[in-house]
Write an enzyme that holds these catalytic residues in place. Structure first.
Site, PDB file in Angstrom:
ATOM      1  CB  CYS A   1      38.303  22.319  32.815  1.00  0.00           C
ATOM      2  SG  CYS A   1      40.001  22.104  31.946  1.00  0.00           S
TER       3      CYS A   1
ATOM      4  CG  HIS B   1      39.809  24.781  36.321  1.00  0.00           C
ATOM      5  ND1 HIS B   1      39.229  23.603  36.796  1.00  0.00           N
ATOM      6  CD2 HIS B   1      40.604  24.501  35.428  1.00  0.00           C
ATOM      7  CE1 HIS B   1      39.633  22.738  36.199  1.00  0.00           C
ATOM      8  NE2 HIS B   1      40.500  23.173  35.308  1.00  0.00           N
TER       9      HIS B   1
ATOM     10  CD  GLU C   1      37.150  24.900  39.668  1.00  0.00           C
ATOM     11  OE1 GLU C   1      37.713  24.014  39.089  1.00  0.00           O
ATOM     12  OE2 GLU C   1      36.427  25.672  38.902  1.00  0.00           O
TER      13      GLU C   1
END
Length: 243
Positions: A122, A217, A219
């Site tokens: 990001c 993202h 994660e």
């Protein structure tokens, strides 16, 4: 036999901290990283290490990174627009911090120069793009082009490091950003795009070490999506291979 003798050391992954005005568990301002991000590195077999943004000189950052096996540039607030040559600042620009910008930009430059495996996420993608002379759209516009709090499909270029890491030519990606790449930095190639043509992945052919950058993202969903976890696995694997 002593387990400490037989268990190989985890590759050490540097993650620059993000400044926070406050947190629920601490009384004062803090330096933080997202738990999901740290856990994804740990699942991949890495040892995540938050590093303090300070003294962003080329020599200083290079010396600090020399002890690490890989680097992860995480998400965060916006870069100051002057960093990529803009003369005006859009009203939507938020959480700009000059030290954070200077440190992250130098971490990006030194990681690439040193050949350290680098995953940029990001803001991290935007930092690398800026460090290599690229520019950003300060705001993507109305709801049709907003990428905040949405999950949408991403097309990945065949043969890219992103395809190798995720094992897919299309992934469902969790996004939270209001800016995107305008002009790509020197040497960067686009390896993923959203349906609205937003640049979602960048790589740097010929770089000394493994490098990939994503605008989304991974994660957020890595704990349940092997394609997203694959990005962290690839980073830690490349860090381990440096030995």
């Amino acid at each position: 036999m002593d387990p400490a003798v037989t268990t190989p050391a985890r590759p050490l992954i540097a993650i620059p901290a993000r400044f926070a005005a406050s947190t629920s568990a601490l009384r004062y301002a803090a330096e933080v990283n997202a738990r999901a991000l740290v856990e994804a590195v740990w699942r991949a077999g890495g040892e995540p290490a938050t590093i303090h943004p300070a003294e962003p000189t080329a020599a200083g950052v290079a010396a600090r990174l020399a002890r690490f096996d890989g680097v992860l540039l995480p998400g965060g607030g916006d870069l100051a627009p002057y960093r990529y040559g803009a003369t005006d600042t859009h009203d939507s620009v938020y959480d700009v911090d000059d030290l954070q910008d200077a440190f992250d930009l130098e971490v990006a430059r030194q990681s690439l120069d040193l050949g350290l495996p680098l995953l940029a996420i990001c803001r991290g993608l935007q930092v690398v793009n800026t460090a290599l002379g690229g520019t950003l759209h300060q705001d993507m516009g109305g709801p049709d082009r907003e990428h905040r709090h949405v999950v949408h499909p991403m097309a990945i270029r065949r043969g890219s490091l992103l395809e190798q890491a995720t094992g897919a030519e299309k992934v469902e990606a969790s996004c939270y950003h209001h800016q995107r790449v305008d002009r790509t930095g020197a040497g960067l190639t686009i390896t993923a795009r959203a349906a609205d043509d937003t640049v979602e992945g960048l790589e740097l052919p010929g770089v000394l070490g493994w490098f990939a950058a994503v605008q989304w993202h991974p994660e957020d969903t890595a704990h349940e999506d092997p394609a997203q976890q694959g990005l962290f696995d690839a980073l830690v694997g490349a860090a381990r291979d440096r030995h």
